[in-house]
Design a protein around this motif. Structure first.
Motif, PDB file in Angstrom:
ATOM      1  N   ARG A 105      56.084   9.037  55.402  1.00 36.98           N
ATOM      2  CA  ARG A 105      54.748   8.680  55.894  1.00 36.98           C
ATOM      3  C   ARG A 105      53.740   8.658  54.746  1.00 36.98           C
ATOM      4  NH1 ARG A 105      56.110  12.242  60.169  1.00 36.98           N
ATOM      5  NH2 ARG A 105      54.760  13.877  59.312  1.00 36.98           N
ATOM      6  N   ARG A 106      53.880   9.609  53.825  1.00 39.05           N
ATOM      7  CA  ARG A 106      52.956   9.657  52.688  1.00 39.05           C
ATOM      8  C   ARG A 106      53.120   8.429  51.796  1.00 39.05           C
ATOM      9  NH1 ARG A 106      52.702  11.629  47.424  1.00 39.05           N
ATOM     10  NH2 ARG A 106      54.918  12.160  47.426  1.00 39.05           N
ATOM     11  N   ILE A 107      54.363   8.032  51.569  1.00 39.24           N
ATOM     12  CA  ILE A 107      54.619   6.854  50.747  1.00 39.24           C
ATOM     13  C   ILE A 107      54.080   5.601  51.424  1.00 39.24           C
ATOM     14  CG2 ILE A 107      56.456   5.328  49.898  1.00 39.24           C
ATOM     15  CD1 ILE A 107      58.067   7.852  49.258  1.00 39.24           C
ATOM     16  N   GLU A 108      54.270   5.496  52.729  1.00 39.06           N
ATOM     17  CA  GLU A 108      53.765   4.319  53.448  1.00 39.06           C
ATOM     18  C   GLU A 108      52.244   4.274  53.416  1.00 39.06           C
ATOM     19  OE1 GLU A 108      53.504   0.819  55.241  1.00 39.06           O
ATOM     20  OE2 GLU A 108      55.323   1.758  54.438  1.00 39.06           O
ATOM     21  N   LEU A 109      51.606   5.419  53.540  1.00 39.56           N
ATOM     22  CA  LEU A 109      50.145   5.471  53.443  1.00 39.56           C
ATOM     23  C   LEU A 109      49.698   5.038  52.053  1.00 39.56           C
ATOM     24  CD1 LEU A 109      47.337   6.241  54.509  1.00 39.56           C
ATOM     25  CD2 LEU A 109      47.799   8.591  53.773  1.00 39.56           C
ATOM     26  N   ASN A 110      50.354   5.541  51.013  1.00 40.28           N
ATOM     27  CA  ASN A 110      49.997   5.163  49.648  1.00 40.28           C
ATOM     28  C   ASN A 110      50.243   3.681  49.402  1.00 40.28           C
ATOM     29  OD1 ASN A 110      49.213   7.747  48.996  1.00 40.28           O
ATOM     30  ND2 ASN A 110      51.135   8.304  47.998  1.00 40.28           N
ATOM     31  N   ARG A 111      51.266   3.119  50.043  1.00 37.11           N
ATOM     32  CA  ARG A 111      51.528   1.695  49.888  1.00 37.11           C
ATOM     33  C   ARG A 111      50.398   0.865  50.500  1.00 37.11           C
ATOM     34  NH1 ARG A 111      56.422  -0.050  49.041  1.00 37.11           N
ATOM     35  NH2 ARG A 111      57.375   1.621  50.258  1.00 37.11           N
ATOM     36  N   ARG A 112      49.940   1.273  51.671  1.00 36.31           N
ATOM     37  CA  ARG A 112      48.828   0.557  52.303  1.00 36.31           C
ATOM     38  C   ARG A 112      47.560   0.683  51.476  1.00 36.31           C
ATOM     39  NH1 ARG A 112      50.754   3.059  57.103  1.00 36.31           N
ATOM     40  NH2 ARG A 112      48.921   4.427  57.116  1.00 36.31           N
ATOM     41  N   GLN A 113      47.302   1.871  50.958  1.00 35.46           N
ATOM     42  CA  GLN A 113      46.093   2.104  50.172  1.00 35.46           C
ATOM     43  C   GLN A 113      46.138   1.405  48.814  1.00 35.46           C
ATOM     44  OE1 GLN A 113      45.768   6.403  50.167  1.00 35.46           O
ATOM     45  NE2 GLN A 113      44.595   6.420  52.060  1.00 35.46           N
ATOM     46  N   GLY A 150      55.366  -5.242  41.035  1.00 38.60           N
ATOM     47  CA  GLY A 150      56.700  -4.655  41.180  1.00 38.60           C
ATOM     48  C   GLY A 150      56.782  -3.248  40.619  1.00 38.60           C
ATOM     49  N   ILE A 151      56.196  -3.053  39.458  1.00 38.19           N
ATOM     50  CA  ILE A 151      56.167  -1.704  38.867  1.00 38.19           C
ATOM     51  C   ILE A 151      55.310  -0.782  39.719  1.00 38.19           C
ATOM     52  CG2 ILE A 151      55.360  -0.370  36.872  1.00 38.19           C
ATOM     53  CD1 ILE A 151      56.180  -2.812  35.146  1.00 38.19           C
ATOM     54  N   GLY A 152      54.205  -1.310  40.225  1.00 36.26           N
ATOM     55  CA  GLY A 152      53.342  -0.531  41.106  1.00 36.26           C
ATOM     56  C   GLY A 152      54.060  -0.105  42.379  1.00 36.26           C
ATOM     57  N   GLN A 153      54.852  -1.008  42.945  1.00 35.42           N
ATOM     58  CA  GLN A 153      55.619  -0.686  44.154  1.00 35.42           C
ATOM     59  C   GLN A 153      56.594   0.459  43.888  1.00 35.42           C
ATOM     60  OE1 GLN A 153      55.361  -2.053  47.245  1.00 35.42           O
ATOM     61  NE2 GLN A 153      55.269  -4.290  47.158  1.00 35.42           N
ATOM     62  N   TYR A 185      53.726   8.261  43.279  1.00 38.46           N
ATOM     63  CA  TYR A 185      52.445   8.093  42.591  1.00 38.46           C
ATOM     64  C   TYR A 185      51.477   7.278  43.451  1.00 38.46           C
ATOM     65  CZ  TYR A 185      55.005   9.585  38.415  1.00 38.46           C
ATOM     66  OH  TYR A 185      55.753  10.295  37.503  1.00 38.46           O
ATOM     67  N   LYS A 186      50.201   7.442  43.154  1.00 46.00           N
ATOM     68  CA  LYS A 186      49.164   6.669  43.829  1.00 46.00           C
ATOM     69  C   LYS A 186      48.724   5.517  42.921  1.00 46.00           C
ATOM     70  CE  LYS A 186      47.270  10.418  46.667  1.00 46.00           C
ATOM     71  NZ  LYS A 186      46.039  11.194  47.007  1.00 46.00           N
ATOM     72  N   VAL A 187      48.719   4.317  43.488  1.00 43.83           N
ATOM     73  CA  VAL A 187      48.392   3.117  42.731  1.00 43.83           C
ATOM     74  C   VAL A 187      47.352   2.325  43.512  1.00 43.83           C
ATOM     75  CG1 VAL A 187      49.321   0.973  41.736  1.00 43.83           C
ATOM     76  CG2 VAL A 187      50.735   3.043  41.792  1.00 43.83           C
ATOM     77  N   ARG A 188      46.505   1.624  42.793  1.00 43.97           N
ATOM     78  CA  ARG A 188      45.527   0.742  43.443  1.00 43.97           C
ATOM     79  C   ARG A 188      45.507  -0.591  42.708  1.00 43.97           C
ATOM     80  NH1 ARG A 188      40.924   1.667  46.666  1.00 43.97           N
ATOM     81  NH2 ARG A 188      40.487  -0.321  47.707  1.00 43.97           N
ATOM     82  N   PHE A 189      45.579  -1.681  43.455  1.00 48.19           N
ATOM     83  CA  PHE A 189      45.558  -3.021  42.875  1.00 48.19           C
ATOM     84  C   PHE A 189      44.173  -3.626  43.028  1.00 48.19           C
ATOM     85  CE2 PHE A 189      45.833  -7.577  42.867  1.00 48.19           C
ATOM     86  CZ  PHE A 189      46.819  -7.892  41.947  1.00 48.19           C
ATOM     87  N   ALA A 192      39.259   6.665  40.146  1.00 49.58           N
ATOM     88  CA  ALA A 192      40.041   7.548  39.282  1.00 49.58           C
ATOM     89  C   ALA A 192      40.900   8.539  40.060  1.00 49.58           C
ATOM     90  CB  ALA A 192      39.120   8.291  38.319  1.00 49.58           C
ATOM     91  N   LYS A 193      40.903   8.446  41.382  1.00 52.22           N
ATOM     92  CA  LYS A 193      41.740   9.323  42.185  1.00 52.22           C
ATOM     93  C   LYS A 193      43.195   8.858  42.194  1.00 52.22           C
ATOM     94  CE  LYS A 193      38.145  11.058  45.282  1.00 52.22           C
ATOM     95  NZ  LYS A 193      37.631  11.118  46.684  1.00 52.22           N
ATOM     96  N   VAL A 194      43.440   7.638  41.718  1.00 53.77           N
ATOM     97  CA  VAL A 194      44.807   7.133  41.674  1.00 53.77           C
ATOM     98  C   VAL A 194      45.460   7.505  40.342  1.00 53.77           C
ATOM     99  CG1 VAL A 194      44.268   5.205  43.212  1.00 53.77           C
ATOM    100  CG2 VAL A 194      44.099   4.896  40.731  1.00 53.77           C
ATOM    101  N   ASP A 195      46.783   7.367  40.304  1.00 53.33           N
ATOM    102  CA  ASP A 195      47.494   7.606  39.052  1.00 53.33           C
ATOM    103  C   ASP A 195      47.460   6.362  38.163  1.00 53.33           C
ATOM    104  OD1 ASP A 195      48.681  10.335  39.561  1.00 53.33           O
ATOM    105  OD2 ASP A 195      49.494   9.259  41.284  1.00 53.33           O
ATOM    106  N   ALA A 196      47.415   5.195  38.798  1.00 52.57           N
ATOM    107  CA  ALA A 196      47.387   3.949  38.033  1.00 52.57           C
ATOM    108  C   ALA A 196      46.539   2.915  38.757  1.00 52.57           C
ATOM    109  CB  ALA A 196      48.794   3.407  37.823  1.00 52.57           C
TER     110      ALA A 196
END
Length: 246
Positions: free
Chosen positions: A55-63, A119-122, A129-133, A160-164
């Motif tokens: 669930r955490r990964i899916e939330l991070n993917r949406r975000q 792809g790397i972000g995914q 990790y937390k990523v934002r595009f 800056a709350k994301v890792d990348a």
């Protein structure tokens, strides 16, 4: 109320929702495999942990807000002359994120820069990790608006709350003075604190063109490349190739 319903309710009251939802199946599996009490207790704990992680990964993917579902497995290296599958796979231990380093993909339109960044972000999201595009133009507009409202510091703190942070298509259009200032503040905030994944069609020697000011371009470039992995992408345009084949 039966024992099963009572037990399920107790798990739910303890916020162990995955166990509560799947208790019947978990009991059936335990009975079929004749597991010990200790093994069953471990089964329950692992089921809850794995469900929460998913669930955490899916939330991070949406975000992350990736604009498309681009996967490295679908990247065609045959059209590339300057980057290999081995080089990309070497990045997937994510040492660059742990070390607060940047990735920069430089090359003409259509050679797969955005595909690689997404792809790397995914994979980073799937690794926890937390990523934002962000498209560069949209990002700059957000930063300019925040500056006008006196909320730039708050906006930078949120980013800056994301890792990348993926900044896609940086350098396609010239920037105003306010935009240059806002972008510099962002780059400076991330410097040695968080990682950037940047795609651009401009070699660093050309950055003065879209910044309209080498005095701004130089410190931005310095902070991006100081701790970074640079990749110059060549090869035939994906989009042109697909259009030719269609």
């Amino acid at each position: 109320m039966g024992t099963l319903e009572l037990t399920t309710g107790r798990y739910r009251s303890l916020r162990l929702g995955a166990i509560a939802d799947d208790l019947t199946d978990l009991l059936r599996q335990a009975e079929a495999n004749e597991v010990s009490y200790l093994m069953f207790a471990d089964m329950l704990a692992e089921h809850e942990r794995a469900s929460r992680e998913a669930r955490r990964i899916e939330l991070n993917r949406r975000q992350a807000r990736f604009p498309a579902d681009k996967r490295l497995e679908a990247f065609d290296y045959r059209h590339q002359t300057t980057i290999t599958k081995r080089q990309v796979k070497a990045l997937l231990d994510f040492a660059f994120l742990d070390n607060r380093e940047n990735l920069v993909f430089i090359g003409p339109p259509g050679v797969g820069k955005t595909h690689l960044a997404i792809g790397i972000g995914q994979h980073a999201v799937e690794a926890g990790y937390k990523v934002r595009f962000k498209n560069a133009l949209d990002l700059v507009e957000e930063l300019e608006l925040a500056e006008m409202k006196g909320e730039l510091k708050k906006k930078l703190t949120q980013l800056a709350k994301v890792d990348a942070l993926v900044i896609d298509e940086l350098g396609y259009l010239p920037m105003s003075r306010a935009a240059r200032y806002a972008l510099f503040q962002l780059i400076n905030r991330f410097y040695e604190y968080r990682s950037l994944i940047v795609t651009t069609n401009k070699d660093f020697t050309q950055w003065g063109e879209f910044f309209h000011d080498d005095n701004v371009a130089v410190p931005i470039i310095d902070r991006i490349i100081h701790h970074s992995h640079l990749y110059m992408l060549g090869g035939e345009s994906y989009r042109l190739k697909q259009k030719t084949l269609s």
